[in-house]
Design an enzyme around this catalytic site. Sequence first.
Site, PDB file in Angstrom:
ATOM      1  N   HIS A 132      66.960 -61.749 -10.514  1.00 37.30           N
ATOM      2  CA  HIS A 132      66.164 -61.669  -9.287  1.00 37.30           C
ATOM      3  C   HIS A 132      67.119 -61.720  -8.107  1.00 37.30           C
ATOM      4  O   HIS A 132      67.849 -62.697  -7.919  1.00 37.30           O
ATOM      5  CB  HIS A 132      65.155 -62.810  -9.210  1.00 37.30           C
ATOM      6  CG  HIS A 132      64.280 -62.738  -7.987  1.00 37.30           C
ATOM      7  ND1 HIS A 132      63.124 -61.966  -7.937  1.00 37.30           N
ATOM      8  CD2 HIS A 132      64.399 -63.310  -6.760  1.00 37.30           C
ATOM      9  CE1 HIS A 132      62.578 -62.085  -6.737  1.00 37.30           C
ATOM     10  NE2 HIS A 132      63.329 -62.890  -6.010  1.00 37.30           N
ATOM     11  N   CYS A 133      67.132 -60.667  -7.309  1.00 34.79           N
ATOM     12  CA  CYS A 133      68.044 -60.574  -6.163  1.00 34.79           C
ATOM     13  C   CYS A 133      67.400 -61.274  -4.963  1.00 34.79           C
ATOM     14  O   CYS A 133      66.403 -60.788  -4.415  1.00 34.79           O
ATOM     15  CB  CYS A 133      68.339 -59.112  -5.845  1.00 34.79           C
ATOM     16  SG  CYS A 133      69.495 -58.907  -4.460  1.00 34.79           S
ATOM     17  N   VAL A 134      67.974 -62.404  -4.558  1.00 35.19           N
ATOM     18  CA  VAL A 134      67.414 -63.157  -3.430  1.00 35.19           C
ATOM     19  C   VAL A 134      67.633 -62.438  -2.106  1.00 35.19           C
ATOM     20  O   VAL A 134      66.894 -62.647  -1.140  1.00 35.19           O
ATOM     21  CB  VAL A 134      68.024 -64.571  -3.374  1.00 35.19           C
ATOM     22  CG1 VAL A 134      67.634 -65.375  -4.597  1.00 35.19           C
ATOM     23  CG2 VAL A 134      69.548 -64.508  -3.244  1.00 35.19           C
TER      24      VAL A 134
END
Length: 291
Positions: free
Chosen positions: A131-133
């Site tokens: 999951h790319c913040v």
Amino acid sequence: MTSFASRTFTRVDRVCRHLPVALNTFLVFSITGEVSYLVLVEAPLEADQKKTQWSSWWKMIHLLSQYFMLGNICWNALLFLRTSPSIKGVFLGGEGMGQGWRYCYTCETHTPPRCSHCYDCKVCVLRRDHHCVFFGQCVGFRNYRYFLSCLLFMWSGLLYATLMNAEVFIVILKEGVTVHSILLLLIPWIMLVSGQVSARAFSFAFIADTCVVGFLLVSAFLFFHLFLLFRGQTTREWYSSRRPYDLRLLGNLRHALGLRWYICWLSPLIPSPLPGDGINFCVTGSLEPSR
């Protein structure tokens, strides 16, 4: 009272999810504007060259290069956000279920190999990497190409911006390595608030620092994901030292970037259909973790 608190929490959560995207957008356009100013106004040319034809060509080449990189960053980021990597709308037939399939109790469905549930996106993601913040979305099977291309152009853009800002560091350090120059480079905000530097000097120092720090961070992300790409792994598989889906170098490139892997990185508008479906994968190694 409970419903009010719930609505407030939902709104705050929504704002926080979009905050990294807004911050990244602000930094990207700020750096682009500062580098454009350096090219147009503070161009590192001799005084007798500033009004020559060479000066005009020099500036035009630089501007075209940086806006080509900016366009690719923005377009890849937009397509990354608009391309859903989740299982929504994907038919997960029961007949093909076999080794590697799992049951997700949150989504209440069987999921294929390399698919896992993301509690931030609240959905299962096909070939989930992480999951790319910074974008607020998962990197998965369908949007991995745009994520990697965006990283590549961010890296090249920050390298270019760092080199263009070399003159800023030279100007700051021209009188030697003093406490004032070191503090200006390390904590420009404090120097601005305390009145030690002007707003103009702060802006140049802050953006120059941002370019260097950003370049180092993006370099680490880019080379790590290139390492994973060449090995046919996701971040989750790298944690467990598994390489069950390694198709060798060319096979891994085709599987992740599409059939036109050799040219699709030049522009997100170049079609490059993926050879797989994100559900079925060719197993070439052990599925059991080695650690």
